[in-house]
Design a protein around this motif. Sequence first.
Motif, PDB file in Angstrom:
ATOM      1  N   GLY A 182       1.767  -3.059  -3.251  1.00 22.25           N
ATOM      2  CA  GLY A 182       2.832  -2.694  -2.331  1.00 22.25           C
ATOM      3  C   GLY A 182       2.276  -2.474  -0.940  1.00 22.25           C
ATOM      4  N   GLY A 183       3.120  -2.558   0.038  1.00 18.89           N
ATOM      5  CA  GLY A 183       2.699  -2.398   1.417  1.00 18.89           C
ATOM      6  C   GLY A 183       3.123  -3.591   2.244  1.00 18.89           C
ATOM      7  N   ALA A 184       2.412  -3.806   3.329  1.00 20.57           N
ATOM      8  CA  ALA A 184       2.777  -4.890   4.236  1.00 20.57           C
ATOM      9  C   ALA A 184       1.532  -5.545   4.806  1.00 20.57           C
ATOM     10  CB  ALA A 184       3.636  -4.347   5.375  1.00 20.57           C
ATOM     11  N   VAL A 219      -5.262 -11.177  14.364  1.00 24.61           N
ATOM     12  CA  VAL A 219      -5.626  -9.902  13.759  1.00 24.61           C
ATOM     13  C   VAL A 219      -4.714  -9.694  12.563  1.00 24.61           C
ATOM     14  CG1 VAL A 219      -5.762  -7.414  14.081  1.00 24.61           C
ATOM     15  CG2 VAL A 219      -6.385  -8.940  15.952  1.00 24.61           C
ATOM     16  N   ILE A 220      -5.326  -9.512  11.395  1.00 28.62           N
ATOM     17  CA  ILE A 220      -4.572  -9.306  10.166  1.00 28.62           C
ATOM     18  C   ILE A 220      -4.613  -7.818   9.841  1.00 28.62           C
ATOM     19  CG2 ILE A 220      -4.363  -9.888   7.726  1.00 28.62           C
ATOM     20  CD1 ILE A 220      -5.946 -12.450   8.393  1.00 28.62           C
ATOM     21  N   ILE A 221      -3.435  -7.214   9.784  1.00 26.08           N
ATOM     22  CA  ILE A 221      -3.317  -5.781   9.496  1.00 26.08           C
ATOM     23  C   ILE A 221      -2.651  -5.633   8.138  1.00 26.08           C
ATOM     24  CG2 ILE A 221      -2.361  -3.578  10.268  1.00 26.08           C
ATOM     25  CD1 ILE A 221      -2.213  -4.830  13.102  1.00 26.08           C
ATOM     26  N   ARG A 222      -3.359  -5.016   7.209  1.00 22.97           N
ATOM     27  CA  ARG A 222      -2.801  -4.746   5.885  1.00 22.97           C
ATOM     28  C   ARG A 222      -2.602  -3.248   5.750  1.00 22.97           C
ATOM     29  NH1 ARG A 222      -6.820  -8.693   4.820  1.00 22.97           N
ATOM     30  NH2 ARG A 222      -5.868 -10.654   4.158  1.00 22.97           N
ATOM     31  N   VAL A 223      -1.373  -2.857   5.481  1.00 17.96           N
ATOM     32  CA  VAL A 223      -1.028  -1.444   5.370  1.00 17.96           C
ATOM     33  C   VAL A 223      -0.594  -1.175   3.937  1.00 17.96           C
ATOM     34  CG1 VAL A 223       0.436   0.409   6.261  1.00 17.96           C
ATOM     35  CG2 VAL A 223      -0.255  -1.457   7.765  1.00 17.96           C
ATOM     36  N   ALA A 224      -1.259  -0.233   3.290  1.00 13.20           N
ATOM     37  CA  ALA A 224      -0.914   0.137   1.917  1.00 13.20           C
ATOM     38  C   ALA A 224       0.429   0.856   1.899  1.00 13.20           C
ATOM     39  CB  ALA A 224      -2.002   1.030   1.324  1.00 13.20           C
ATOM     40  N   LEU A 225       1.057   0.852   0.755  1.00 16.84           N
ATOM     41  CA  LEU A 225       2.319   1.553   0.573  1.00 16.84           C
ATOM     42  C   LEU A 225       2.118   3.027   0.865  1.00 16.84           C
ATOM     43  CD1 LEU A 225       5.258   1.179  -0.369  1.00 16.84           C
ATOM     44  CD2 LEU A 225       4.478   1.739  -2.664  1.00 16.84           C
ATOM     45  N   GLN A 226       2.914   3.588   1.755  1.00 16.16           N
ATOM     46  CA  GLN A 226       2.785   4.976   2.155  1.00 16.16           C
ATOM     47  C   GLN A 226       3.596   5.858   1.220  1.00 16.16           C
ATOM     48  OE1 GLN A 226       0.671   5.681   4.968  1.00 16.16           O
ATOM     49  NE2 GLN A 226       0.249   3.542   4.483  1.00 16.16           N
ATOM     50  N   GLU A 227       2.964   6.895   0.690  1.00 13.04           N
ATOM     51  CA  GLU A 227       3.611   7.776  -0.287  1.00 13.04           C
ATOM     52  C   GLU A 227       4.487   8.840   0.376  1.00 13.04           C
ATOM     53  OE1 GLU A 227       3.533   7.312  -3.536  1.00 13.04           O
ATOM     54  OE2 GLU A 227       2.214   5.588  -3.303  1.00 13.04           O
ATOM     55  N   LYS A 228       3.975   9.507   1.413  1.00 13.75           N
ATOM     56  CA  LYS A 228       4.689  10.615   2.055  1.00 13.75           C
ATOM     57  C   LYS A 228       4.471  10.557   3.542  1.00 13.75           C
ATOM     58  CE  LYS A 228       4.203  13.989  -1.641  1.00 13.75           C
ATOM     59  NZ  LYS A 228       3.702  15.310  -1.970  1.00 13.75           N
ATOM     60  N   ALA A 265       6.183   6.758   6.043  1.00 12.97           N
ATOM     61  CA  ALA A 265       6.900   6.270   4.880  1.00 12.97           C
ATOM     62  C   ALA A 265       8.406   6.418   5.053  1.00 12.97           C
ATOM     63  CB  ALA A 265       6.448   7.021   3.641  1.00 12.97           C
ATOM     64  N   GLY A 266       8.842   6.872   6.210  1.00 13.71           N
ATOM     65  CA  GLY A 266      10.264   7.034   6.463  1.00 13.71           C
ATOM     66  C   GLY A 266      10.818   8.363   6.016  1.00 13.71           C
ATOM     67  N   GLU A 267       9.946   9.306   5.685  1.00 14.92           N
ATOM     68  CA  GLU A 267      10.366  10.625   5.239  1.00 14.92           C
ATOM     69  C   GLU A 267      10.825  11.433   6.448  1.00 14.92           C
ATOM     70  OE1 GLU A 267       7.792  14.175   3.811  1.00 14.92           O
ATOM     71  OE2 GLU A 267       8.075  12.770   2.140  1.00 14.92           O
ATOM     72  N   THR A 268      11.953  12.073   6.335  1.00 19.54           N
ATOM     73  CA  THR A 268      12.468  12.903   7.432  1.00 19.54           C
ATOM     74  C   THR A 268      12.493  14.353   7.032  1.00 19.54           C
ATOM     75  OG1 THR A 268      14.737  12.552   6.686  1.00 19.54           O
ATOM     76  CG2 THR A 268      13.869  11.026   8.361  1.00 19.54           C
ATOM     77  N   GLY A 269      12.464  15.195   8.063  1.00 16.54           N
ATOM     78  CA  GLY A 269      12.619  16.617   7.854  1.00 16.54           C
ATOM     79  C   GLY A 269      11.437  17.254   7.374  1.00 16.54           C
ATOM     80  N   ASP A 312      -3.651   7.283  14.226  1.00 14.73           N
ATOM     81  CA  ASP A 312      -2.892   8.264  15.006  1.00 14.73           C
ATOM     82  C   ASP A 312      -1.407   8.241  14.632  1.00 14.73           C
ATOM     83  OD1 ASP A 312      -5.212   8.991  16.272  1.00 14.73           O
ATOM     84  OD2 ASP A 312      -4.798   7.864  18.123  1.00 14.73           O
ATOM     85  N   ALA A 313      -0.921   7.075  14.198  1.00 11.64           N
ATOM     86  CA  ALA A 313       0.478   6.956  13.785  1.00 11.64           C
ATOM     87  C   ALA A 313       0.718   7.520  12.389  1.00 11.64           C
ATOM     88  CB  ALA A 313       0.909   5.495  13.838  1.00 11.64           C
ATOM     89  N   GLY A 314      -0.364   7.945  11.714  1.00 12.22           N
ATOM     90  CA  GLY A 314      -0.233   8.555  10.397  1.00 12.22           C
ATOM     91  C   GLY A 314      -0.321   7.570   9.248  1.00 12.22           C
TER      92      GLY A 314
END
Length: 120
Positions: A46-48, A103-112, A116-120, A69-71
């Motif tokens: 998973g990821g992008a 430049v190839i950027i592989r980002v693993a699936l973010q859990e939290k 990962a789109g978590e709010t609040g 820095d973007a987490g």
Amino acid sequence: MRIIGETHIDFMRYRALWLTISLVAVVAAISTVSTRGIRKGVEFAGGAQIIVRYSQATDLNDIRSRLADAGLTGVSVTTSKLTKSELGSAFEGTVAGVEGEDVIIRVALQEKGPAAGETG
């Protein structure tokens, strides 16, 4: 009609040698998988994967630090010189004619977290 002619190859004469070579290869493969494990790529874990083409050379450490820095965690940043055929038809007409560094950027699936789109 025979193309090659008469052939008499004694394959069974070397069966012990080929069996030994096969067993060594299987044992090596099993031990490698058991000690190192199987690394799953973006397709299975998973990821992008993002391919960015820069018109000039870029600093990979700068890209890595900005992503950190973007987490984002589990990020792999590499360079490549991709050809039009490697990019595939999805990219046709976009970057295929532009010279530069890929430049190839592989980002693993973010859990939290915010990445990962978590709010609040």
